[in-house]
Design an enzyme around this catalytic site. Sequence first.
Site, PDB file in Angstrom:
ATOM      1  N   GLY A   3       0.799  -1.224   0.000  1.00 53.19           N
ATOM      2  CA  GLY A   3       0.000   0.000   0.000  1.00 53.19           C
ATOM      3  C   GLY A   3       0.827   1.268   0.000  1.00 53.19           C
TER       4      GLY A   3
ATOM      5  CG  HIS B 265       5.116   4.582  -5.191  1.00 49.95           C
ATOM      6  ND1 HIS B 265       5.578   3.826  -6.246  1.00 49.95           N
ATOM      7  CD2 HIS B 265       5.608   3.991  -4.066  1.00 49.95           C
ATOM      8  CE1 HIS B 265       6.341   2.852  -5.796  1.00 49.95           C
ATOM      9  NE2 HIS B 265       6.369   2.909  -4.473  1.00 49.95           N
TER      10      HIS B 265
ATOM     11  N   GLY C  97       5.178   3.813  -9.187  1.00 43.79           N
ATOM     12  CA  GLY C  97       5.858   2.533  -9.431  1.00 43.79           C
ATOM     13  C   GLY C  97       4.892   1.367  -9.291  1.00 43.79           C
ATOM     14  CG  HIS C  98       3.024   0.443  -5.492  1.00 46.15           C
ATOM     15  ND1 HIS C  98       3.217   1.495  -4.630  1.00 46.15           N
ATOM     16  CD2 HIS C  98       3.613  -0.632  -4.901  1.00 46.15           C
ATOM     17  CE1 HIS C  98       3.878   1.079  -3.568  1.00 46.15           C
ATOM     18  NE2 HIS C  98       4.139  -0.205  -3.704  1.00 46.15           N
TER      19      HIS C  98
ATOM     20  CD  GLN D  79       7.059  -8.031   3.521  1.00 50.84           C
ATOM     21  OE1 GLN D  79       6.244  -8.831   3.100  1.00 50.84           O
ATOM     22  NE2 GLN D  79       7.628  -7.136   2.723  1.00 50.84           N
TER      23      GLN D  79
ATOM     24  N   GLY E 299       8.220  -5.685  -8.755  1.00 50.23           N
ATOM     25  CA  GLY E 299       9.112  -4.626  -9.220  1.00 50.23           C
ATOM     26  C   GLY E 299      10.576  -5.028  -9.094  1.00 50.23           C
TER      27      GLY E 299
ATOM     28  CD  GLN F 181       9.503  -8.534  -2.632  1.00 48.63           C
ATOM     29  OE1 GLN F 181       9.376  -8.436  -1.423  1.00 48.63           O
ATOM     30  NE2 GLN F 181       8.907  -7.708  -3.474  1.00 48.63           N
TER      31      GLN F 181
END
Length: 294
Positions: free
Chosen positions: A32, A35, A37-38, A62, A156, A162
Amino acid sequence: MTALLEDPAAAERWCAAQRAAGRSLGFVPTMGALHAGHLALVERAVAENDATLVSVFVNPLQFDDAGDFRAYPRDLAGDARLLETVGCGAVFSGTLEQFFPGRCASATELEPGAYVDPGPTAEGLEGAHRAGHFRGVATIVDRLFDLVRCDRAYFGAKDFQQTLVVGDLARRRGGPAVVVCPTHREPDGLAMSSRNLLLTPAQRERAPAIHAALAAARERWRSGERDPDELASTLRARLADTGLALDYAEVRDPRAWTAHAPAGPLERAVALVAARAGDVRLIDNLRLDGEDAA
Ligand code: AMP
Protein backbone atom coordinates in the site's frame (compact mmCIF):
# COMPACT_ATOMS: atom_id res chain seq x y z
CA MET A 1 -15.19 0.44 -10.69
CA THR A 2 -12.53 -1.08 -8.47
CA ALA A 3 -14.30 -3.43 -6.06
CA LEU A 4 -13.13 -3.00 -2.47
CA LEU A 5 -13.29 -6.58 -1.17
CA GLU A 6 -13.71 -6.84 2.56
CA ASP A 7 -11.22 -9.59 3.43
CA PRO A 8 -9.05 -12.38 1.97
CA ALA A 9 -12.02 -14.79 1.87
CA ALA A 10 -13.95 -12.28 -0.28
CA ALA A 11 -10.91 -11.97 -2.54
CA GLU A 12 -10.75 -15.75 -2.90
CA ARG A 13 -14.42 -15.78 -3.99
CA TRP A 14 -13.90 -12.87 -6.42
CA CYS A 15 -10.95 -14.65 -8.04
CA ALA A 16 -12.88 -17.93 -8.27
CA ALA A 17 -15.68 -16.07 -10.05
CA GLN A 18 -13.18 -14.59 -12.56
CA ARG A 19 -11.78 -18.03 -13.30
CA ALA A 20 -15.29 -19.52 -13.61
CA ALA A 21 -16.08 -16.82 -16.19
CA GLY A 22 -12.99 -17.89 -18.15
CA ARG A 23 -11.03 -14.70 -17.43
CA SER A 24 -7.27 -14.66 -17.04
CA LEU A 25 -6.19 -13.11 -13.76
CA GLY A 26 -3.29 -10.76 -13.01
CA PHE A 27 -2.24 -10.08 -9.43
CA VAL A 28 -0.13 -7.33 -7.85
CA PRO A 29 0.78 -7.81 -4.19
CA THR A 30 1.67 -4.58 -2.36
CA MET A 31 1.99 -3.07 1.08
CA GLY A 32 0.00 0.00 0.00
CA ALA A 33 0.73 3.74 0.15
CA LEU A 34 0.71 3.30 -3.59
CA HIS A 35 2.84 5.42 -5.93
CA ALA A 36 3.50 5.53 -9.66
CA GLY A 37 5.86 2.53 -9.43
CA HIS A 38 3.07 0.35 -8.05
CA LEU A 39 0.59 1.75 -10.58
CA ALA A 40 2.90 0.81 -13.46
CA LEU A 41 2.75 -2.80 -12.27
CA VAL A 42 -1.04 -2.61 -12.11
CA GLU A 43 -1.25 -1.04 -15.58
CA ARG A 44 0.87 -3.85 -16.98
CA ALA A 45 -1.35 -6.44 -15.27
CA VAL A 46 -4.49 -4.73 -16.63
CA ALA A 47 -2.99 -4.76 -20.13
CA GLU A 48 -1.99 -8.43 -19.99
CA ASN A 49 -4.97 -10.03 -18.21
CA ASP A 50 -8.77 -10.01 -18.38
CA ALA A 51 -9.06 -9.14 -14.69
CA THR A 52 -6.60 -7.62 -12.21
CA LEU A 53 -6.52 -7.79 -8.44
CA VAL A 54 -4.28 -5.90 -5.98
CA SER A 55 -3.60 -6.80 -2.36
CA VAL A 56 -2.68 -4.12 0.18
CA PHE A 57 -1.24 -5.65 3.30
CA VAL A 58 1.54 -4.33 5.51
CA ASN A 59 2.82 -7.80 6.26
CA PRO A 60 4.21 -7.95 9.80
CA LEU A 61 6.00 -11.24 9.03
CA GLN A 62 8.54 -9.49 6.80
CA PHE A 63 9.53 -6.70 9.21
CA ASP A 64 12.53 -7.23 11.45
CA ASP A 65 11.93 -3.94 13.23
CA ALA A 66 8.69 -3.20 15.10
CA GLY A 67 9.23 0.58 14.78
CA ASP A 68 9.56 0.29 11.00
CA PHE A 69 6.34 -1.76 10.89
CA ARG A 70 4.44 0.81 12.97
CA ALA A 71 5.77 3.78 10.96
CA TYR A 72 5.05 2.21 7.57
CA PRO A 73 2.59 4.53 5.71
CA ARG A 74 -1.00 3.28 5.37
CA ASP A 75 -3.77 4.81 3.22
CA LEU A 76 -6.22 2.19 1.93
CA ALA A 77 -8.86 4.74 0.86
CA GLY A 78 -6.27 6.70 -1.15
CA ASP A 79 -4.93 3.46 -2.63
CA ALA A 80 -8.42 2.42 -3.78
CA ARG A 81 -8.90 5.81 -5.48
CA LEU A 82 -5.58 5.47 -7.34
CA LEU A 83 -6.37 1.90 -8.43
CA GLU A 84 -9.65 3.14 -9.90
CA THR A 85 -7.68 5.45 -12.25
CA VAL A 86 -5.80 2.52 -13.81
CA GLY A 87 -8.75 0.18 -14.27
CA CYS A 88 -7.94 -2.29 -11.51
CA GLY A 89 -10.78 -4.80 -10.97
CA ALA A 90 -10.52 -5.29 -7.24
CA VAL A 91 -8.44 -4.55 -4.15
CA PHE A 92 -8.38 -6.30 -0.82
CA SER A 93 -6.66 -6.22 2.52
CA GLY A 94 -6.94 -8.20 5.74
CA THR A 95 -5.46 -8.93 9.12
CA LEU A 96 -2.76 -11.51 9.77
CA GLU A 97 -5.42 -13.70 11.43
CA GLN A 98 -7.64 -13.44 8.34
CA PHE A 99 -4.78 -14.50 6.09
CA PHE A 100 -3.69 -17.33 8.39
CA PRO A 101 -6.77 -18.42 10.34
CA GLY A 102 -5.86 -20.43 13.42
CA ARG A 103 -2.13 -20.25 12.67
CA CYS A 104 -1.15 -16.99 14.41
CA ALA A 105 1.00 -17.02 17.52
CA SER A 106 0.49 -13.26 18.01
CA ALA A 107 -0.61 -10.21 15.97
CA THR A 108 2.76 -10.21 14.20
CA GLU A 109 3.87 -13.87 14.20
CA LEU A 110 2.70 -17.30 13.08
CA GLU A 111 3.11 -20.61 14.83
CA PRO A 112 6.50 -22.09 13.90
CA GLY A 113 5.25 -24.67 11.37
CA ALA A 114 3.33 -22.11 9.30
CA TYR A 115 6.32 -20.41 7.68
CA VAL A 116 7.55 -21.07 4.15
CA ASP A 117 11.27 -21.57 3.53
CA PRO A 118 12.43 -18.81 1.16
CA GLY A 119 15.24 -20.91 -0.34
CA PRO A 120 18.86 -20.08 -1.19
CA THR A 121 18.27 -16.74 -2.95
CA ALA A 122 17.25 -15.35 0.45
CA GLU A 123 20.86 -15.61 1.61
CA GLY A 124 23.08 -12.53 1.76
CA LEU A 125 22.34 -8.81 1.43
CA GLU A 126 18.68 -8.18 2.41
CA GLY A 127 18.48 -11.65 3.93
CA ALA A 128 21.60 -11.04 6.00
CA HIS A 129 20.60 -7.55 7.12
CA ARG A 130 16.92 -8.21 7.86
CA ALA A 131 16.53 -11.39 9.88
CA GLY A 132 13.48 -13.36 8.78
CA HIS A 133 12.54 -10.86 6.08
CA PHE A 134 12.41 -13.25 3.13
CA ARG A 135 10.82 -16.00 5.20
CA GLY A 136 8.04 -13.48 5.86
CA VAL A 137 7.87 -12.54 2.17
CA ALA A 138 7.79 -16.16 0.98
CA THR A 139 5.13 -17.05 3.56
CA ILE A 140 2.71 -14.26 2.63
CA VAL A 141 3.30 -14.57 -1.12
CA ASP A 142 2.70 -18.32 -0.99
CA ARG A 143 -0.54 -17.71 0.93
CA LEU A 144 -1.62 -14.98 -1.50
CA PHE A 145 -0.91 -17.23 -4.48
CA ASP A 146 -3.05 -19.96 -2.86
CA LEU A 147 -5.91 -17.51 -2.36
CA VAL A 148 -5.95 -15.77 -5.72
CA ARG A 149 -4.62 -18.56 -8.00
CA CYS A 150 -3.68 -15.95 -10.59
CA ASP A 151 -2.14 -16.59 -14.00
CA ARG A 152 0.48 -13.85 -13.66
CA ALA A 153 1.90 -12.01 -10.65
CA TYR A 154 3.72 -8.69 -11.04
CA PHE A 155 6.74 -7.60 -9.01
CA GLY A 156 9.11 -4.63 -9.22
CA ALA A 157 12.81 -4.89 -10.07
CA LYS A 158 13.35 -2.31 -7.31
CA ASP A 159 13.29 -5.25 -4.86
CA PHE A 160 15.74 -7.30 -6.91
CA GLN A 161 16.49 -10.06 -4.42
CA GLN A 162 12.76 -10.37 -3.69
CA THR A 163 12.14 -11.09 -7.39
CA LEU A 164 14.61 -13.99 -7.11
CA VAL A 165 12.96 -15.37 -3.96
CA VAL A 166 9.46 -15.06 -5.43
CA GLY A 167 10.55 -16.46 -8.80
CA ASP A 168 12.01 -19.47 -7.02
CA LEU A 169 8.87 -19.92 -4.92
CA ALA A 170 6.63 -19.76 -8.01
CA ARG A 171 8.80 -22.35 -9.77
CA ARG A 172 8.60 -24.70 -6.78
CA ARG A 173 4.81 -24.29 -6.69
CA GLY A 174 4.40 -24.69 -10.46
CA GLY A 175 3.10 -21.12 -10.98
CA PRO A 176 2.01 -18.41 -11.39
CA ALA A 177 4.20 -16.72 -14.03
CA VAL A 178 6.23 -14.00 -12.31
CA VAL A 179 6.54 -10.79 -14.34
CA VAL A 180 9.28 -8.38 -13.25
CA CYS A 181 8.72 -4.70 -14.11
CA PRO A 182 11.32 -1.89 -14.26
CA THR A 183 12.00 0.44 -11.35
CA HIS A 184 10.14 3.74 -11.44
CA ARG A 185 12.19 6.73 -10.34
CA GLU A 186 11.71 10.34 -9.39
CA PRO A 187 13.23 12.84 -11.86
CA ASP A 188 16.37 13.06 -9.69
CA GLY A 189 16.86 9.28 -9.84
CA LEU A 190 15.49 8.32 -6.42
CA ALA A 191 13.62 5.03 -6.71
CA MET A 192 9.97 5.53 -5.82
CA SER A 193 9.10 3.94 -2.49
CA SER A 194 6.29 4.24 0.02
CA ARG A 195 9.01 4.94 2.59
CA ASN A 196 10.04 8.12 0.72
CA LEU A 197 6.99 9.74 2.39
CA LEU A 198 8.82 9.39 5.71
CA LEU A 199 11.94 11.35 4.63
CA THR A 200 12.51 14.83 6.02
CA PRO A 201 13.28 17.50 3.38
CA ALA A 202 17.00 17.26 4.25
CA GLN A 203 16.99 13.45 3.97
CA ARG A 204 15.06 13.66 0.70
CA GLU A 205 17.84 15.86 -0.70
CA ARG A 206 20.50 13.30 0.21
CA ALA A 207 18.61 10.21 -0.97
CA PRO A 208 19.35 10.53 -4.75
CA ALA A 209 23.02 9.82 -3.89
CA ILE A 210 22.07 6.14 -3.97
CA HIS A 211 21.09 6.22 -7.61
CA ALA A 212 24.07 8.44 -8.43
CA ALA A 213 26.38 5.80 -6.92
CA LEU A 214 24.69 3.02 -8.89
CA ALA A 215 25.01 5.07 -12.08
CA ALA A 216 28.72 5.67 -11.36
CA ALA A 217 29.25 1.90 -11.04
CA ARG A 218 27.46 1.43 -14.35
CA GLU A 219 29.83 3.96 -15.94
CA ARG A 220 32.78 1.90 -14.72
CA TRP A 221 31.19 -1.25 -16.13
CA ARG A 222 30.71 0.55 -19.44
CA SER A 223 34.36 1.53 -19.51
CA GLY A 224 35.31 -2.13 -19.12
CA GLU A 225 35.58 -2.82 -15.36
CA ARG A 226 34.34 -6.36 -14.61
CA ASP A 227 35.71 -6.99 -11.12
CA PRO A 228 32.93 -7.06 -8.50
CA ASP A 229 35.15 -5.70 -5.72
CA GLU A 230 36.28 -2.78 -7.88
CA LEU A 231 32.71 -1.99 -8.87
CA ALA A 232 31.59 -2.19 -5.23
CA SER A 233 34.42 0.18 -4.25
CA THR A 234 33.00 2.74 -6.64
CA LEU A 235 29.60 2.41 -4.99
CA ARG A 236 31.06 2.82 -1.52
CA ALA A 237 33.28 5.74 -2.49
CA ARG A 238 30.31 7.55 -4.02
CA LEU A 239 28.20 6.93 -0.91
CA ALA A 240 30.82 8.09 1.57
CA ASP A 241 30.13 11.54 3.08
CA THR A 242 26.56 11.63 1.79
CA GLY A 243 24.98 11.53 5.25
CA LEU A 244 23.51 8.10 4.45
CA ALA A 245 24.42 5.14 6.67
CA LEU A 246 25.31 2.20 4.46
CA ASP A 247 23.95 -1.30 5.20
CA TYR A 248 25.62 -2.68 2.09
CA ALA A 249 26.81 -1.71 -1.37
CA GLU A 250 27.59 -4.83 -3.40
CA VAL A 251 27.71 -6.37 -6.84
CA ARG A 252 26.27 -9.76 -7.79
CA ASP A 253 25.77 -11.93 -10.85
CA PRO A 254 21.98 -11.55 -11.31
CA ARG A 255 21.61 -15.03 -12.80
CA ALA A 256 23.79 -16.89 -10.29
CA TRP A 257 22.92 -15.48 -6.87
CA THR A 258 25.57 -15.85 -4.17
CA ALA A 259 25.37 -14.72 -0.57
CA HIS A 260 28.87 -13.29 -0.85
CA ALA A 261 30.56 -11.37 -3.63
CA PRO A 262 31.24 -13.60 -6.64
CA ALA A 263 34.73 -14.04 -8.00
CA GLY A 264 35.38 -11.82 -10.99
CA PRO A 265 35.47 -11.08 -13.81
CA LEU A 266 31.69 -11.00 -14.26
CA GLU A 267 29.75 -11.46 -17.48
CA ARG A 268 26.59 -9.95 -16.01
CA ALA A 269 26.19 -7.69 -13.00
CA VAL A 270 23.66 -6.03 -10.77
CA ALA A 271 24.73 -3.45 -8.17
CA LEU A 272 22.66 -3.34 -4.99
CA VAL A 273 22.57 -0.77 -2.21
CA ALA A 274 20.75 -0.47 1.11
CA ALA A 275 21.26 2.71 3.12
CA ARG A 276 19.52 4.53 5.92
CA ALA A 277 18.58 8.18 6.01
CA GLY A 278 17.87 8.58 9.72
CA ASP A 279 15.34 5.84 10.51
CA VAL A 280 14.24 5.39 6.91
CA ARG A 281 15.80 2.44 5.16
CA LEU A 282 16.12 2.77 1.38
CA ILE A 283 17.10 0.08 -1.12
CA ASP A 284 17.86 0.31 -4.81
CA ASN A 285 19.73 -1.58 -7.51
CA LEU A 286 20.81 -1.23 -11.11
CA ARG A 287 21.78 -3.71 -13.79
CA LEU A 288 25.26 -2.63 -14.79
CA ASP A 289 25.16 -4.65 -18.02
CA GLY A 290 22.14 -2.71 -19.27
CA GLU A 291 20.04 -5.83 -19.62
CA ASP A 292 16.96 -3.95 -18.48
CA ALA A 293 15.81 -0.37 -18.72
CA ALA A 294 15.72 0.25 -14.99
P1 AMP B 1 5.74 -2.79 -1.72
O1 AMP B 1 4.41 -2.13 -1.55
O2 AMP B 1 6.89 -1.90 -1.41
O3 AMP B 1 5.81 -4.14 -1.08
O4 AMP B 1 5.87 -3.06 -3.27
C1 AMP B 1 4.91 -3.82 -3.97
C2 AMP B 1 5.48 -4.15 -5.32
O5 AMP B 1 5.75 -2.93 -6.02
C3 AMP B 1 6.81 -4.91 -5.21
O6 AMP B 1 6.85 -5.90 -6.22
C4 AMP B 1 7.82 -3.82 -5.45
O7 AMP B 1 9.03 -4.30 -6.01
C5 AMP B 1 7.09 -2.94 -6.44
N1 AMP B 1 7.65 -1.59 -6.41
C6 AMP B 1 7.87 -0.82 -5.33
N2 AMP B 1 8.47 0.34 -5.69
C7 AMP B 1 8.64 0.28 -7.02
C8 AMP B 1 9.21 1.15 -8.00
N3 AMP B 1 9.76 2.32 -7.65
N4 AMP B 1 9.22 0.77 -9.28
C9 AMP B 1 8.68 -0.44 -9.65
N5 AMP B 1 8.13 -1.30 -8.79
C10 AMP B 1 8.11 -0.96 -7.49
